[in-house]
Design a protein around this motif. Structure first.
Motif, short mmCIF file in Angstrom:
data_model
loop_
_atom_site.label_atom_id
_atom_site.label_comp_id
_atom_site.label_asym_id
_atom_site.label_seq_id
_atom_site.Cartn_x
_atom_site.Cartn_y
_atom_site.Cartn_z
N ILE A 147 66.95 69.46 -40.15
CA ILE A 147 68.36 69.41 -40.55
C ILE A 147 69.20 69.89 -39.38
O ILE A 147 69.01 71.00 -38.88
N SER A 188 61.85 64.23 -44.11
CA SER A 188 62.89 63.32 -44.56
C SER A 188 63.78 64.01 -45.58
O SER A 188 63.45 65.08 -46.11
N ARG A 189 64.89 63.39 -45.84
CA ARG A 189 65.79 63.93 -46.86
C ARG A 189 65.08 64.03 -48.19
O ARG A 189 65.24 65.02 -48.92
N LEU A 201 70.40 70.72 -49.41
CA LEU A 201 71.26 69.80 -48.67
C LEU A 201 72.66 69.73 -49.26
O LEU A 201 73.66 69.73 -48.53
N VAL A 250 70.27 64.24 -41.15
CA VAL A 250 68.91 64.29 -41.67
C VAL A 250 68.32 62.88 -41.63
O VAL A 250 69.04 61.89 -41.54
N GLU A 253 64.59 67.47 -50.32
CA GLU A 253 65.14 67.63 -51.66
C GLU A 253 64.05 67.88 -52.69
O GLU A 253 64.28 68.55 -53.70
N SER A 265 66.42 59.84 -43.45
CA SER A 265 66.20 59.29 -44.78
C SER A 265 65.10 58.24 -44.73
O SER A 265 65.05 57.42 -43.80
N GLU A 270 77.79 60.08 -47.48
CA GLU A 270 76.50 59.82 -46.84
C GLU A 270 76.57 58.46 -46.16
O GLU A 270 76.74 57.44 -46.82
#
Length: 747
Positions: free
Chosen positions: A649, A572-573, A584, A598, A577, A600, A614
């Motif tokens: 991604i 996941s995002r 990203l 991506v 991160e 989320s 986004e």
């Protein structure tokens, strides 16, 4: 009837005598011109004796090429096509040396290198003479072309429908990489006169929009097998199997075809007396030549190489193609040198093996495929699908609108004309459909425009080592600084990394949320004030996490896929991160990147763009962040997001609508694979006798053809119109387990 047979026999005998005489004269002329080639004894011979020696040599060479050459070519079917093309000269020269050895009293002699030249000239002259004599003889012309057909064809049901009445066959010619706009421009400029003539009266041109993955693997799988589900790009990484799939690798092609058959329960477009020529996939055809998905099959049953035998069994074809191959290599060397001297931009390296790869695509593959299609028509096959890859290969390296690519379009038009002419001699009528699998978009490569590859940018954004050259670029320096800043902050904030990313013995967090002194003696002292205000030149704290596997970055034109192989499933995002805080944002804000896809945890999949844009995928519309990529872009991305093997991604390059340019993530100045410009606009050119691709209601509503799977349905409908009902194959999935090309005669 008897009189006609005698007339044919007499005509054939006359041709043999004339060709023999011409070959004899050619041999005499070459003996006079070439110092290392002789047809006389050391003491000299009379003119009559020399002529007899030449006639003997010409006859022996003709007999050997007629009897021995097909056996030699059949024995070499397992040799790669490129090698076989280069062996043609050596093999032909060897046959001439044997013919000279058979001359009585040893009067014939030639140096090996001279024998190669003499054999090539002899084959070319014999072929030209035979063809000239057969110009006004339709039967002879038909017999000559018929030799190109596969000898082992199953004859049942060819040329007739279930009532026994003649019905038209279908020829589908795929012009690989030729976009809708390129075709229109070529017709307007007179580059493709055959296509222009068709458009003036017999055919209709319809554009169609590709899927997000605008490349041959996805498009052709959808067209031939009715499903390109779970083909996110030309190449991608599958975590569950731990393997990289590449559409033009034999093992990957076999697996993709198997999956498509299993999903549709149908063998493919060509299961009804079909032939597949020069394709990645078989389409369910029993007769195949140069088809990648069956190329790994060896031995006598390797029918994919049968096209080579059918073509190269004629030594004149072999010599002509070999000469054209050499000429094409020289042409590429000349053109690339001129481009370099002129300072053309954009430009990519065209050395190494590329001149030979180009010559294979533009000469050997073209000649063998065209010959196979002609043979299929003369054999009366019901459906043939063939791919001509020449334009796509040249446009990648020279540009889709370059002079080099235009010359290839001219040669493709001549090939189309030859096939159309041969159709006049076929035992049944044929309807010829031209189509493309995608287009190509021009533009400087990503690396050429910004000084670093996407892989370099990803590594820099992850804080991984990169070369000094990359560090000196503005993009590389910014990415490294962003990653370093994120690491300084992240290591001192509670929850910056999930527990599974952090070494347990180093992560005792106090209630304030700051990291206390590390127990590792080699680690720096992380106590003290928050590092945000520290000197920028101070050393970056060492990341206490165990080293993670470097991300896998795979390019497919201007589409790239980034996967983290040490983590199962789609990250996941939030996980990305936590692992690489700057990655990203570094990618989304890069000027060469159009958007990211991506997943989320909060919003489902999202599209990310520059400036913090986004948008949840479910809310994405054509007038949103993807508006610049044209109509249907949002839906294409949504469809790909449902694939099981979509990457962690997905990266699509920028697109400039004013110039039509994109940035390929590989070394191509004409590219395809993602969204942006001409690459997404393919074409369908079909006879007016066939129904319109879109029904009347859809046309009135302004509808359009979208996706390779819809093209499959259109071609299916046309086959039904020509050859009668076709029903899905029962148990096709079970059949595919035994052989991905095996299918019953129903289609």
């Amino acid at each position: 009837m008897a009189e006609r047979r005698w007339r044919r026999a007499g005509s054939a005998l006359l041709r043999v005598i004339v060709v023999w005489a011409v070959s004899t004269l050619t041999l005499l002329a070459l003996a006079g011109l070439l110092p290392d080639f002789q047809l006389q004894s050391d003491d000299g011979d009379s003119i009559t004796r020399t002529a007899v020696t030449a006639a003997w040599g010409a006859g022996a060479f003709g007999l050997l090429t007629a009897l021995v050459w097909p056996l030699v070519v059949r024995a070499l079917l397992l040799v790669p096509a490129l090698v076989l093309g280069l062996l043609v000269f050596f093999l032909n020269g060897s046959l001439l040396l044997i013919a000279l050895w058979l001359i009585p009293d040893g009067r014939g002699d030639a140096a090996p290198e001279t024998a190669v030249v003499v054999a090539a000239v002899m084959s070319a002259v014999a072929s030209a003479s035979s063809t000239a004599l057969a110009v006004r003889d339709d039967d002879a012309y038909g017999r000559r072309l018929s030799r190109l057909a596969t000898r082992r064809r199953r004859r049942q049901g060819a040329g007739a429908d279930s009532t026994g009445m003649e019905c038209p066959g279908m020829i589908f010619l795929q012009l690989d990489g030729v976009g809708h706009e390129v075709l229109q421009r070529a017709v307007k400029d007179g580059v493709m006169p055959t296509v222009a003539e068709w458009l003036d009266g017999t055919h209709r041109l319809t554009p169609w929009r590709t899927d997000w993955s605008s490349q041959t693997g996805s498009s052709q799988l959808g067209i031939l097998h009715g499903s390109n589900h779970d083909v996110p790009a030309f190449r991608w990484y599958e975590k569950d199997g731990g393997r990289i799939m590449v559409s033009n690798r034999p093992a990957s092609a076999v697996e993709l075809q198997r999956r498509a058959i299993e999903r549709t329960g149908d063998g493919g477009l060509l299961t009804l007396d079909g032939a597949s020529r020069g394709n990645l996939f078989s389409g369910g055809a029993d007769q195949v030549a140069l088809v990648l998905s069956v190329s790994t099959r060896r031995g006598r049953e390797n029918r994919s190489r049968a096209g080579y035998f059918a073509y190269f069994s004629d030594p004149a074809n072999a010599v002509r193609t070999a000469l054209s191959f050499v000429a094409e290599v020289c042409r590429e060397l000349q053109q690339s040198t001129r481009a370099r001297l002129r300072g053309d931009r954009p430009r990519v390296a065209r050395g190494g093996l590329y001149p030979f790869i180009r010559a294979f695509a533009t000469v050997i593959e073209r000649d063998v495929v065209v010959a196979a299609v002609i043979g299929d028509m003369l054999a009366g096959r019901t459906a043939v699908y063939a791919d001509l890859v020449a334009y796509d290969e040249v446009a990648h390296h020279s540009g889709p609108h370059s002079r080099d690519a235009v010359r290839v379009l001219e040669s493709l038009d001549r090939s189309i004309a030859l096939i159309a002419k041969a159709a006049e001699h076929a035992p049944r009528a044929y309807r010829i459909v031209l189509l493309s699998d995608h287009g190509q978009s021009p533009g400087e490569t990503f690396e050429g425009a910004y000084g670093l590859s996407l892989k370099d940018l990803v590594r820099a954004g992850c804080g991984l080592p990169v070369s000094r050259r990359v560090e000196r670029t503005a993009c590389g320096a910014e990415a490294r600084d962003a990653a370093a800043d994120a690491l300084r902050i992240g290591l001192h904030r509670r929850g910056a990394y999930p527990e599974e990313f952090v070494a347990p013995e180093l992560t005792k967090l106090d209630p304030s949320g700051f990291q206390p002194l590390a127990r590792d003696p080699a680690a720096p002292d992380l106590s003290g004030p928050d590092p945000i205000g520290q000197d920028p030149a101070a050393p970056t704290p060492r990341d206490p996490r165990p080293p993670a596997a470097a991300p896998i970055v795979l390019a497919s034109g201007n589409l790239a896929l980034i996967s983290f192989p040490d983590r199962p499933g789609r990250l996941s995002r939030e996980e990305i991160e936590a692992r690489h805080p700057a990655l990203l944002s570094t990618l989304a804000n890069h000027p060469g990147v159009g958007f990211l896809l991506v997943r989320s945890e909060e919003h489902g999949s999202v599209v990310m763009g520059a400036g913090g844009v986004e948008v949840p995928l479910a809310e994405l519309a054509d007038d949103g962040p993807l508006a610049v990529f044209g109509k249907g872009a949002a839906e294409a991305v949504r469809r790909t997001d449902t694939f099981p093997h979509v990457a962690d991604i997905m990266v699509n390059s920028m697109y400039d609508p004013e110039t039509g340019q994109v940035h390929a993530f590989e070394q191509q100045i004409g590219s395809h694979g993602g969204l942006g410009g001409e690459q997404s606009q393919a074409f369908l050119l079909a006879p007016l006798e066939l129904s319109t691709p879109l029904d009347e209601e859809a046309e009135l509503a302004g509808g359009e053809l979208v996706g390779a799977e819809q093209i499959h349905r259109v071609l299916r409908r046309w086959l039904r119109e020509c050859t009668g009902p076709q029903v899905p194959i029962e148990g096709a999935a079970e059949t595919a387990a035994e052989s991905p090309t095996k299918a019953s005669s129903a289609g």
